[in-house]
Design a protein around this motif. Structure first.
Motif, PDB file in Angstrom:
ATOM      1  N   GLN A  47      -4.685  10.252  -9.051  1.00 41.48           N
ATOM      2  CA  GLN A  47      -5.147   8.997  -8.467  1.00 41.48           C
ATOM      3  C   GLN A  47      -5.903   9.238  -7.164  1.00 41.48           C
ATOM      4  OE1 GLN A  47      -1.934   6.526  -7.106  1.00 41.48           O
ATOM      5  NE2 GLN A  47      -3.160   4.650  -7.071  1.00 41.48           N
ATOM      6  N   LEU A  48      -6.947   8.419  -6.929  1.00 38.00           N
ATOM      7  CA  LEU A  48      -7.651   8.423  -5.648  1.00 38.00           C
ATOM      8  C   LEU A  48      -7.114   7.268  -4.807  1.00 38.00           C
ATOM      9  CD1 LEU A  48     -11.332   9.189  -6.732  1.00 38.00           C
ATOM     10  CD2 LEU A  48      -9.760  10.697  -5.510  1.00 38.00           C
ATOM     11  N   VAL A  49      -6.594   7.601  -3.640  1.00 37.32           N
ATOM     12  CA  VAL A  49      -5.981   6.622  -2.747  1.00 37.32           C
ATOM     13  C   VAL A  49      -6.871   6.454  -1.517  1.00 37.32           C
ATOM     14  CG1 VAL A  49      -3.947   6.068  -1.359  1.00 37.32           C
ATOM     15  CG2 VAL A  49      -3.689   7.262  -3.554  1.00 37.32           C
ATOM     16  N   ASP A  90      -4.298   1.731   1.543  1.00 37.62           N
ATOM     17  CA  ASP A  90      -4.413   0.698   0.509  1.00 37.62           C
ATOM     18  C   ASP A  90      -3.345   0.966  -0.552  1.00 37.62           C
ATOM     19  OD1 ASP A  90      -6.452  -0.903   1.454  1.00 37.62           O
ATOM     20  OD2 ASP A  90      -8.037   0.212   0.445  1.00 37.62           O
ATOM     21  N   LEU A  91      -2.431   0.025  -0.726  1.00 36.58           N
ATOM     22  CA  LEU A  91      -1.360   0.178  -1.705  1.00 36.58           C
ATOM     23  C   LEU A  91      -1.891   0.066  -3.135  1.00 36.58           C
ATOM     24  CD1 LEU A  91       1.347  -2.054   0.026  1.00 36.58           C
ATOM     25  CD2 LEU A  91       1.312   0.450  -0.071  1.00 36.58           C
ATOM     26  N   ASN A  92      -1.057   0.412  -4.085  1.00 35.41           N
ATOM     27  CA  ASN A  92      -1.418   0.277  -5.499  1.00 35.41           C
ATOM     28  C   ASN A  92      -1.750  -1.181  -5.825  1.00 35.41           C
ATOM     29  OD1 ASN A  92      -1.088   2.991  -6.391  1.00 35.41           O
ATOM     30  ND2 ASN A  92       1.131   2.722  -6.384  1.00 35.41           N
ATOM     31  N   ARG A  99      -6.660   1.839  -9.277  1.00 36.13           N
ATOM     32  CA  ARG A  99      -5.535   1.152  -9.916  1.00 36.13           C
ATOM     33  C   ARG A  99      -4.919   2.018 -11.001  1.00 36.13           C
ATOM     34  NH1 ARG A  99      -8.019  -1.480  -5.887  1.00 36.13           N
ATOM     35  NH2 ARG A  99      -7.960  -3.754  -6.036  1.00 36.13           N
ATOM     36  N   PRO A 100      -3.659   2.430 -10.854  1.00 36.44           N
ATOM     37  CA  PRO A 100      -2.995   3.174 -11.939  1.00 36.44           C
ATOM     38  C   PRO A 100      -2.616   2.233 -13.076  1.00 36.44           C
ATOM     39  CG  PRO A 100      -1.480   2.837 -10.118  1.00 36.44           C
ATOM     40  CD  PRO A 100      -2.802   2.287  -9.674  1.00 36.44           C
ATOM     41  N   SER A 102       0.220   2.689 -14.932  1.00 39.86           N
ATOM     42  CA  SER A 102       1.675   2.647 -15.045  1.00 39.86           C
ATOM     43  C   SER A 102       2.271   1.470 -14.272  1.00 39.86           C
ATOM     44  CB  SER A 102       2.270   3.955 -14.502  1.00 39.86           C
ATOM     45  OG  SER A 102       3.645   3.826 -14.272  1.00 39.86           O
ATOM     46  N   PRO A 103       3.032   0.582 -14.934  1.00 38.19           N
ATOM     47  CA  PRO A 103       3.673  -0.536 -14.220  1.00 38.19           C
ATOM     48  C   PRO A 103       4.621  -0.081 -13.124  1.00 38.19           C
ATOM     49  CG  PRO A 103       3.743  -0.883 -16.600  1.00 38.19           C
ATOM     50  CD  PRO A 103       3.287   0.531 -16.386  1.00 38.19           C
ATOM     51  N   GLU A 104       5.209   1.110 -13.279  1.00 39.39           N
ATOM     52  CA  GLU A 104       6.158   1.610 -12.269  1.00 39.39           C
ATOM     53  C   GLU A 104       5.489   1.825 -10.912  1.00 39.39           C
ATOM     54  OE1 GLU A 104       7.696   2.037 -16.177  1.00 39.39           O
ATOM     55  OE2 GLU A 104       5.848   2.909 -15.344  1.00 39.39           O
ATOM     56  N   SER A 105       4.182   2.053 -10.907  1.00 39.81           N
ATOM     57  CA  SER A 105       3.468   2.281  -9.650  1.00 39.81           C
ATOM     58  C   SER A 105       3.468   1.053  -8.758  1.00 39.81           C
ATOM     59  CB  SER A 105       2.017   2.685  -9.940  1.00 39.81           C
ATOM     60  OG  SER A 105       1.950   3.867 -10.700  1.00 39.81           O
ATOM     61  N   TYR A 106       3.697  -0.128  -9.344  1.00 38.11           N
ATOM     62  CA  TYR A 106       3.583  -1.380  -8.613  1.00 38.11           C
ATOM     63  C   TYR A 106       4.938  -1.951  -8.193  1.00 38.11           C
ATOM     64  CZ  TYR A 106      -1.109  -0.977 -10.484  1.00 38.11           C
ATOM     65  OH  TYR A 106      -2.365  -0.517 -10.808  1.00 38.11           O
ATOM     66  N   THR A 107       6.002  -1.215  -8.450  1.00 34.36           N
ATOM     67  CA  THR A 107       7.314  -1.634  -7.978  1.00 34.36           C
ATOM     68  C   THR A 107       7.460  -1.279  -6.501  1.00 34.36           C
ATOM     69  OG1 THR A 107       8.330   0.483  -8.538  1.00 34.36           O
ATOM     70  CG2 THR A 107       8.299  -1.212 -10.262  1.00 34.36           C
ATOM     71  N   ARG A 108       8.514  -1.782  -5.895  1.00 34.77           N
ATOM     72  CA  ARG A 108       8.816  -1.413  -4.509  1.00 34.77           C
ATOM     73  C   ARG A 108       8.938   0.102  -4.368  1.00 34.77           C
ATOM     74  NH1 ARG A 108      14.566  -3.439  -2.810  1.00 34.77           N
ATOM     75  NH2 ARG A 108      15.085  -1.942  -4.436  1.00 34.77           N
ATOM     76  N   GLU A 109       9.620   0.708  -5.309  1.00 31.87           N
ATOM     77  CA  GLU A 109       9.807   2.153  -5.255  1.00 31.87           C
ATOM     78  C   GLU A 109       8.481   2.895  -5.450  1.00 31.87           C
ATOM     79  OE1 GLU A 109      13.519   0.072  -6.074  1.00 31.87           O
ATOM     80  OE2 GLU A 109      11.545  -0.020  -7.036  1.00 31.87           O
TER      81      GLU A 109
END
Length: 309
Positions: A47-49, A90-92, A99-100, A102-109
């Motif tokens: 991913q590019l952040v 910049d957050l997910n 934008r990844p 994976s739905p897990e990328s958008y959780t708090r964790e």
């Protein structure tokens, strides 16, 4: 003439077709990469952040709120950079970060992991944190789970640490419906303007230029995956964050006229934290760094230089 029931599917297609025709296109991420300087991206895995950073000294990590981006810190980052190494992330799902899927990328964790991965990539072991709203909740989660990474924290109209996982709906589990709703209704300049008006005390500051700046950092390729990841239901979790156990110096700043999260709620949260000080700004809404950047800096910079409480 066809029987009525046989007409119904055809009639239903009409509004759907109209909605699809009105959908706004999303900007390809390849365009973003061409426009944004290469040194403002970090490669974290695949991913590019996107980050904005300036200055030298003790690091300060800035984490924006829901629907915002590094752009929200533009009025305070230059002054912070005079005394600190200021890094805005910049957050997910937001800003110019890729934008990844994976739905897990958008959780708090997932969001917390992104911030810590950015710190690792930049060689930052420990930092001061400044978190606004949704970003404040992420900051609290990091402070509760990785206190050794947090020197101090400034929480600006912060959400609860549960917010990132609580703000979800069963309707979002239907991804095609989510995509249609997002591109037809939610992801529009008028919707962004309405949200900003609710977040500001002084409506005159919500200019067309400001609305466009916030909107264009949301309407980027991958927005559907992001919206789904940010709103789809999650399995129930017992992973609690107890404010009473966060032993980190904290300056908690609030707009007295915040209609999104009340100042009274902020004060109650501050009272639960062992090393917190609460300050409220009059005639200020949910985004003090937009409405009161000088006042925010006036109390934030001395605290960051000497956070001992």
């Amino acid at each position: 003439m066809l029987p009525r029931m046989r007409w119904m599917p055809l009639l239903l297609l009409v509004p759907i077709a109209l909605l699809l025709a009105s959908c706004r296109s999303l900007r390809p991420f390849a365009e973003i990469r061409k426009e944004v300087p290469e040194d403002r991206f970090l490669r974290i895995g695949e991913q590019l952040v996107h980050i904005e950073q300036a200055g030298q000294g003790e690091p300060v990590i800035l984490i924006h709120g829901f629907g915002a981006s590094t752009y929200a810190w533009r009025k305070v980052l230059p002054t912070l950079a005079e005394s600190f190494r200021a890094v805005a992330v910049d957050l997910n799902g937001f800003g110019y970060t890729q934008r990844p899927r994976s739905p897990e990328s958008y959780t708090r964790e997932g969001q917390g992991k992104l911030v810590l991965d950015v710190m690792d990539d930049l060689g930052i072991e420990r930092a001061h944190f400044v978190g606004h709203s949704y970003g404040g909740g992420i900051t609290l989660w990091i402070a509760s789970r990785y206190p050794e990474r947090v020197r101090s924290m400034v929480l600006v109209d912060s959400s609860a640490p549960t917010y990132a996982n609580d703000r979800r709906s069963r309707m979002a589990a239907l991804k095609p419906v989510t995509s249609l709703f997002l591109r037809s209704f939610a992801l529009r300049p008028a919707t962004v303007r309405k949200s900003l008006l609710r977040s500001f005390y002084d409506d005159s500051l919500v200019t067309p230029e400001l609305v466009q700046a916030y909107y264009e950092r949301l309407s980027i390729e991958g927005a559907t995956d992001a919206y789904y990841g940010l709103t789809a239901p999650l399995p129930s979790s017992t992973d609690k964050v107890e404010l009473e156990k966060i032993d980190v110096p904290a300056l908690i700043v609030w707009g007295e006229n915040d209609l999104v999260i009340s100042a009274a709620a902020g004060k109650r949260a501050a009272d639960r934290m062992p090393r917190a000080r609460f300050v409220a700004f009059p005639e200020t809404g949910h985004i003090p760094m937009e409405e009161r950047p000088e006042e925010l800096l006036r109390i934030m910079v001395p605290f960051l230089k000497d956070p001992g409480l």
